[in-house]
Design a protein around this motif. Structure first.
Motif, mmCIF file in Angstrom:
data_model
loop_
_atom_site.group_PDB
_atom_site.id
_atom_site.type_symbol
_atom_site.label_atom_id
_atom_site.label_comp_id
_atom_site.label_asym_id
_atom_site.label_seq_id
_atom_site.Cartn_x
_atom_site.Cartn_y
_atom_site.Cartn_z
ATOM 1 N N ARG A 177 3.541 -7.313 -31.552
ATOM 2 C CA ARG A 177 4.437 -8.310 -30.982
ATOM 3 C C ARG A 177 5.819 -8.089 -31.588
ATOM 4 O O ARG A 177 5.941 -7.580 -32.691
ATOM 5 C CB ARG A 177 3.916 -9.704 -31.283
ATOM 6 C CG ARG A 177 2.487 -9.874 -30.737
ATOM 7 C CD ARG A 177 1.872 -11.167 -31.144
ATOM 8 N NE ARG A 177 1.370 -11.081 -32.521
ATOM 9 C CZ ARG A 177 0.738 -12.067 -33.129
ATOM 10 N NH1 ARG A 177 0.559 -13.216 -32.524
ATOM 11 N NH2 ARG A 177 0.309 -11.923 -34.363
ATOM 12 N N LEU B 82 9.688 -9.403 -32.810
ATOM 13 C CA LEU B 82 10.609 -10.443 -33.250
ATOM 14 C C LEU B 82 12.000 -9.835 -33.280
ATOM 15 O O LEU B 82 12.198 -8.765 -33.869
ATOM 16 C CB LEU B 82 10.266 -10.937 -34.656
ATOM 17 C CG LEU B 82 8.904 -11.562 -34.875
ATOM 18 C CD1 LEU B 82 8.704 -11.859 -36.364
ATOM 19 C CD2 LEU B 82 8.783 -12.843 -34.075
ATOM 20 N N ALA C 224 7.893 -18.840 -41.045
ATOM 21 C CA ALA C 224 7.021 -19.329 -39.972
ATOM 22 C C ALA C 224 6.692 -20.788 -40.252
ATOM 23 O O ALA C 224 6.471 -21.164 -41.410
ATOM 24 C CB ALA C 224 5.733 -18.506 -39.902
ATOM 25 N N GLY D 119 2.519 -20.458 -37.963
ATOM 26 C CA GLY D 119 2.784 -20.398 -36.530
ATOM 27 C C GLY D 119 3.580 -19.143 -36.219
ATOM 28 O O GLY D 119 3.606 -18.190 -37.006
ATOM 29 N N THR D 120 4.266 -19.135 -35.091
ATOM 30 C CA THR D 120 5.048 -17.972 -34.672
ATOM 31 C C THR D 120 6.220 -17.754 -35.622
ATOM 32 O O THR D 120 7.037 -18.650 -35.817
ATOM 33 C CB THR D 120 5.566 -18.148 -33.237
ATOM 34 O OG1 THR D 120 4.453 -18.358 -32.372
ATOM 35 C CG2 THR D 120 6.352 -16.928 -32.779
ATOM 36 N N PRO D 121 6.316 -16.571 -36.223
ATOM 37 C CA PRO D 121 7.400 -16.300 -37.170
ATOM 38 C C PRO D 121 8.757 -16.171 -36.491
ATOM 39 O O PRO D 121 8.849 -15.905 -35.283
ATOM 40 C CB PRO D 121 7.007 -14.973 -37.810
ATOM 41 C CG PRO D 121 5.681 -14.608 -37.302
ATOM 42 C CD PRO D 121 5.391 -15.464 -36.127
ATOM 43 N N ARG D 122 9.790 -16.329 -37.302
ATOM 44 C CA ARG D 122 11.168 -16.061 -36.902
ATOM 45 C C ARG D 122 11.759 -15.108 -37.928
ATOM 46 O O ARG D 122 11.434 -15.192 -39.115
ATOM 47 C CB ARG D 122 11.989 -17.343 -36.866
ATOM 48 C CG ARG D 122 11.540 -18.297 -35.782
ATOM 49 C CD ARG D 122 12.284 -19.606 -35.845
ATOM 50 N NE ARG D 122 13.662 -19.452 -35.400
ATOM 51 C CZ ARG D 122 14.529 -20.464 -35.362
ATOM 52 N NH1 ARG D 122 14.174 -21.673 -35.765
ATOM 53 N NH2 ARG D 122 15.766 -20.268 -34.939
ATOM 54 N N PHE E 94 -1.800 -11.219 -40.394
ATOM 55 C CA PHE E 94 -1.870 -11.403 -38.941
ATOM 56 C C PHE E 94 -2.880 -10.436 -38.333
ATOM 57 O O PHE E 94 -2.969 -9.279 -38.748
ATOM 58 C CB PHE E 94 -0.493 -11.164 -38.297
ATOM 59 C CG PHE E 94 0.524 -12.203 -38.664
ATOM 60 C CD1 PHE E 94 0.429 -13.499 -38.186
ATOM 61 C CD2 PHE E 94 1.599 -11.871 -39.488
ATOM 62 C CE1 PHE E 94 1.378 -14.454 -38.515
ATOM 63 C CE2 PHE E 94 2.561 -12.815 -39.813
ATOM 64 C CZ PHE E 94 2.439 -14.105 -39.330
ATOM 65 N N TYR F 110 3.553 -7.927 -36.079
ATOM 66 C CA TYR F 110 4.822 -8.087 -35.359
ATOM 67 C C TYR F 110 5.706 -6.921 -35.729
ATOM 68 O O TYR F 110 5.624 -6.384 -36.838
ATOM 69 C CB TYR F 110 5.533 -9.377 -35.766
ATOM 70 C CG TYR F 110 4.860 -10.649 -35.305
ATOM 71 C CD1 TYR F 110 5.250 -11.257 -34.123
ATOM 72 C CD2 TYR F 110 3.871 -11.247 -36.067
ATOM 73 C CE1 TYR F 110 4.651 -12.436 -33.697
ATOM 74 C CE2 TYR F 110 3.278 -12.427 -35.653
ATOM 75 C CZ TYR F 110 3.679 -13.009 -34.465
ATOM 76 O OH TYR F 110 3.084 -14.170 -34.058
#
Length: 162
Positions: free
Chosen positions: A3, A5, A95, A103-106, A153, A157
């Protein structure tokens, strides 16, 4: 499966749920040292369950894009501040907590001269300089007991430049 980022610029507003941006933005709170130094006072909330604040030095190897993010960690017993000892930007990954797991990382890119302070219990990536030297002063909890949780994970990502 991977995924992606995309890096975001680090701003105090976007980073607020995860911690504090440490920089000299805005006017200083006070002028000191015979008028030659602006003091930007009390820029981070240091928070420790027990133990004490300590200053350590980290010397990390620079990473290259795309950066693989397969692990985040958090420190339930204390906040953790990273202060670069060079004028190079670095990558910061955070995250939100989603019921005990990340949750979804930044992914954020600091500006030169910015540091960060992760709030206690914030999921975050490992120290990720993108230039040498990767030298940082780190202010965090020194004390007995476990203060590290890791999450790997299932699907990594990839962090790419914006």
């Amino acid at each position: 499966m991977s995924r992606t980022l995309t890096l975001e610029p680090l701003t105090a507003a976007d980073f607020a749920p995860f911690g504090d941006v440490l920089d000299v933005s805005g006017a200083p709170d006070k002028i000191i040292n015979q008028g030659l130094c602006g003091r930007h006072h009390d820029r981070a909330t240091l928070d420790f369950g027990d133990g004490r604040a300590g200053i350590s030095l980290f010397n990390a190897e620079p990473r290259r894009f795309p950066i693989t993010l397969d692990l985040v960690e958090r420190h339930p017993e204390g906040s953790q501040a990273f202060l670069p000892m060079s004028q190079h930007p670095f990558v910061v990954v955070v995250a939100p907590d989603a019921g005990g797991t990340p949750g979804t990382p930044r992914a954020f890119l600091t500006a030169a001269g910015q540091g960060i302070n992760f709030h206690r219990g914030t999921w975050h990536g490992v120290l990720t300089p993108i230039h040498a030297p990767g030298l940082f002063a780190v202010v965090d909890r020194i004390g007995d007991g476990a203060n590290l949780e890791e999450h790997w994970f299932e699907a990594a990502y990839k962090i790419v430049e914006g």
